[in-house]
Design an enzyme around this catalytic site. Sequence first.
Site, mmCIF file in Angstrom:
data_model
loop_
_atom_site.group_PDB
_atom_site.id
_atom_site.type_symbol
_atom_site.label_atom_id
_atom_site.label_comp_id
_atom_site.label_asym_id
_atom_site.label_seq_id
_atom_site.Cartn_x
_atom_site.Cartn_y
_atom_site.Cartn_z
ATOM 1 N N GLU A 1 -8.961 -11.781 -20.584
ATOM 2 C CA GLU A 1 -7.913 -11.979 -19.575
ATOM 3 C C GLU A 1 -7.684 -13.452 -19.265
ATOM 4 O O GLU A 1 -6.838 -13.787 -18.439
ATOM 5 C CB GLU A 1 -8.255 -11.201 -18.304
ATOM 6 C CG GLU A 1 -9.667 -11.419 -17.802
ATOM 7 C CD GLU A 1 -10.110 -10.349 -16.815
ATOM 8 O OE1 GLU A 1 -9.252 -9.737 -16.157
ATOM 9 O OE2 GLU A 1 -11.328 -10.134 -16.703
ATOM 10 N N ARG B 1 -13.309 0.863 -12.483
ATOM 11 C CA ARG B 1 -13.397 -0.346 -11.645
ATOM 12 C C ARG B 1 -14.568 -0.206 -10.680
ATOM 13 O O ARG B 1 -14.425 0.307 -9.573
ATOM 14 C CB ARG B 1 -12.090 -0.550 -10.886
ATOM 15 C CG ARG B 1 -10.865 -0.721 -11.773
ATOM 16 C CD ARG B 1 -9.612 -0.891 -10.918
ATOM 17 N NE ARG B 1 -8.433 -1.117 -11.716
ATOM 18 C CZ ARG B 1 -7.584 -0.161 -12.105
ATOM 19 N NH1 ARG B 1 -7.836 1.109 -11.778
ATOM 20 N NH2 ARG B 1 -6.515 -0.456 -12.820
ATOM 21 N N ARG C 1 -16.452 -1.400 -15.963
ATOM 22 C CA ARG C 1 -16.335 -2.854 -15.809
ATOM 23 C C ARG C 1 -17.290 -3.295 -14.714
ATOM 24 O O ARG C 1 -17.288 -2.741 -13.618
ATOM 25 C CB ARG C 1 -14.896 -3.229 -15.424
ATOM 26 C CG ARG C 1 -14.700 -4.736 -15.229
ATOM 27 C CD ARG C 1 -13.250 -5.068 -14.954
ATOM 28 N NE ARG C 1 -12.804 -4.596 -13.647
ATOM 29 C CZ ARG C 1 -11.532 -4.632 -13.246
ATOM 30 N NH1 ARG C 1 -10.592 -5.084 -14.050
ATOM 31 N NH2 ARG C 1 -11.201 -4.194 -12.040
ATOM 32 N N ARG D 1 1.053 -13.082 -10.374
ATOM 33 C CA ARG D 1 1.588 -11.732 -10.557
ATOM 34 C C ARG D 1 1.770 -10.988 -9.238
ATOM 35 O O ARG D 1 2.458 -9.960 -9.194
ATOM 36 C CB ARG D 1 0.681 -10.919 -11.487
ATOM 37 C CG ARG D 1 -0.728 -10.684 -10.991
ATOM 38 C CD ARG D 1 -1.576 -10.036 -12.071
ATOM 39 N NE ARG D 1 -2.974 -9.911 -11.733
ATOM 40 C CZ ARG D 1 -3.519 -8.828 -11.204
ATOM 41 N NH1 ARG D 1 -2.762 -7.793 -10.931
ATOM 42 N NH2 ARG D 1 -4.810 -8.782 -10.949
ATOM 43 N N CYS E 1 -6.225 -2.605 -21.212
ATOM 44 C CA CYS E 1 -6.403 -1.838 -19.980
ATOM 45 C C CYS E 1 -5.513 -2.323 -18.850
ATOM 46 O O CYS E 1 -5.584 -1.809 -17.736
ATOM 47 C CB CYS E 1 -7.865 -1.846 -19.526
ATOM 48 S SG CYS E 1 -8.492 -3.464 -19.057
ATOM 49 N N HIS F 1 0.835 -1.209 0.000
ATOM 50 C CA HIS F 1 0.000 0.000 0.000
ATOM 51 C C HIS F 1 0.868 1.256 0.000
ATOM 52 O O HIS F 1 0.528 2.259 -0.628
ATOM 53 C CB HIS F 1 -0.918 0.011 1.225
ATOM 54 C CG HIS F 1 -1.966 -1.058 1.184
ATOM 55 N ND1 HIS F 1 -2.963 -1.077 0.242
ATOM 56 C CD2 HIS F 1 -2.167 -2.141 1.963
ATOM 57 C CE1 HIS F 1 -3.736 -2.130 0.443
ATOM 58 N NE2 HIS F 1 -3.280 -2.784 1.478
ATOM 59 N N ASN G 1 -2.709 -8.007 -17.103
ATOM 60 C CA ASN G 1 -2.222 -8.507 -15.813
ATOM 61 C C ASN G 1 -2.647 -9.962 -15.611
ATOM 62 O O ASN G 1 -1.828 -10.845 -15.350
ATOM 63 C CB ASN G 1 -2.759 -7.648 -14.669
ATOM 64 C CG ASN G 1 -2.332 -6.198 -14.778
ATOM 65 O OD1 ASN G 1 -1.429 -5.880 -15.534
ATOM 66 N ND2 ASN G 1 -2.979 -5.324 -14.037
ATOM 67 N N ASP G 2 -3.955 -10.213 -15.722
ATOM 68 C CA ASP G 2 -4.446 -11.582 -15.540
ATOM 69 C C ASP G 2 -4.087 -12.474 -16.724
ATOM 70 O O ASP G 2 -3.768 -13.650 -16.545
ATOM 71 C CB ASP G 2 -5.965 -11.591 -15.328
ATOM 72 C CG ASP G 2 -6.336 -11.449 -13.852
ATOM 73 O OD1 ASP G 2 -5.540 -11.881 -13.010
ATOM 74 O OD2 ASP G 2 -7.408 -10.908 -13.557
#
Length: 554
Positions: A430, A295, A331, A464, A501, A188, A453-454
């Site tokens: 993805e 998101r 999304r 990841r 994206c 974070h 990413n996925d």
Amino acid sequence: MITITGKPVCSGVAFGPVFVFSREESTIKRHHIESSDDEIARFESARQQTISELAMLYDKALAEVGEANAMIFQIHQMMLDDLDYIESIKNIITDQLINAETAVAQTCDNFVQMFRAMDDPYMRERSADVKDVSERLIKILSGKDKDGLVTDEPVIIISDDLAPSETVQFDKSKILAFVTEGGSTNSHTSILARMMNIPAMIGAKGVLSADANGKNAIVDGFTGTIYIDPDEATINEMTKKKEEIDKQNKLLQQLKGRESVTKDGQKIELCANIGSVLDVGNVLKNDAEGIGLFRSEFLYLESNDYPSEDVQFAAYKDVLSKMVNKRVIVRTLDIGADKQVDYFNMPKEENPAMGIRAIRICLQRPDIFKTQLRALYRASVFGKLAIMFPMIASAWEIVKILEIIDEVKAELDSEGIAYSKNVELGCMIETPAAAVISDILSKHLDFFSIGTNDLTQYTLAADRQNPDIGKFCDTHHVAILRLINMIVQNAHKNGTWVGICGELGADLELTEAFLAIGVDELSVTPSAILPIRKKVIETNVSEIKESILDKYLN
């Protein structure tokens, strides 16, 4: 001069004195108590004060780094309301007749060990959150809650690690850079540093033993290097580098209002990824051509119960109105895997990244899905809305989604509620399955958005979020680029446009490759828009296409 290297977290170059941030050691003394009731009351008072402080930290983070990144402080507040955590502390006080500080410390140790033993990397990182919350609670109980950044001039902060609460409490105007011995690029604190746009590096082993407090230093956030007591040659070199960076940033501002078109006339849309309504200002500031990924799951993550149709409608309407007819792609709910919501009451899974998540939840719980779709379609009259569906793996899922959408439209029609008839529908690509059948999926949809990413982790079987996976999770792997190329070719045959994206979209090393492949849109963090536009404007695709495709696809 002492030179120490680590991992870069946020780019930039900073010059200034070093401030070694150290916490007052909280030596917890165990002692016997006479009344468990009095001690539990003292604990409850400190717990409420801690919750209040976290609420103030949330408000501060909200203003500085946005809703998505401020959410950690809401999570910390929820930890302090966790019944298992509270009951453990109270039981230790009652059973052992010991002071609350010791009971909190014992509970913290137990919970930290439990989280660290979990298989899921995301859950393992939550051990740091438990520690942060417990230490804050102990300091309040001990009357030692006054730690902070004490300096009259801007400084480079060096520490073993920094908790999110410490990062946000700092006066931003007094921070030149962060350097820590520990931490991870997905923590974070690293995310907050990037959002605050402060040069930062982690993993700087030995920096605390370098006796750097008060000395001048230079932090190169591009390479992840700190120079303590830099020599004249290094000062001159880094001064030139900083001047060049500042010059480039000024030049980038001149690209605002320009179309993202190559020298030979190929257009690509450059859009932004956001996590909340508050991020829209940053989107407009960086001249994004639209929002390529909103998101929506943050509406669920930030709530203690299912957000109502009206609550969701208000958020979608706000974003669409502010974007003034620039396309906004929302999304649908992407809960699951590393994004868990207690009130969904999802069963524990051995491998949640491949379990009931995203569209699988929506199709199993159509009432939740319909509520979101109703809110989206109601908001569609206030702007240019597009909707996309995550974690698609089969054509039957799209067919079922379209049936549910027809049901929602019929309901709205019967209620006399207006909605746009021109809402584009798309899905995220993805999973390797979706990539392979993209020719079939494209017959049903207006667009694809590739979640790199996925797609990378599922294709390479490489988690990841695992910091130890390293080179095994190669985002430039030829398999990933071939899949992207195949997706674009399949989609274009059926008149379906394709965006990216995932984080790969902001990788300037691949911008030319995406142009050569024929990607129609890139959606990235807002700050990446202008650097990519510069790259696009300087590129002549017809001159490089053959060599680029040969380099990346063969």
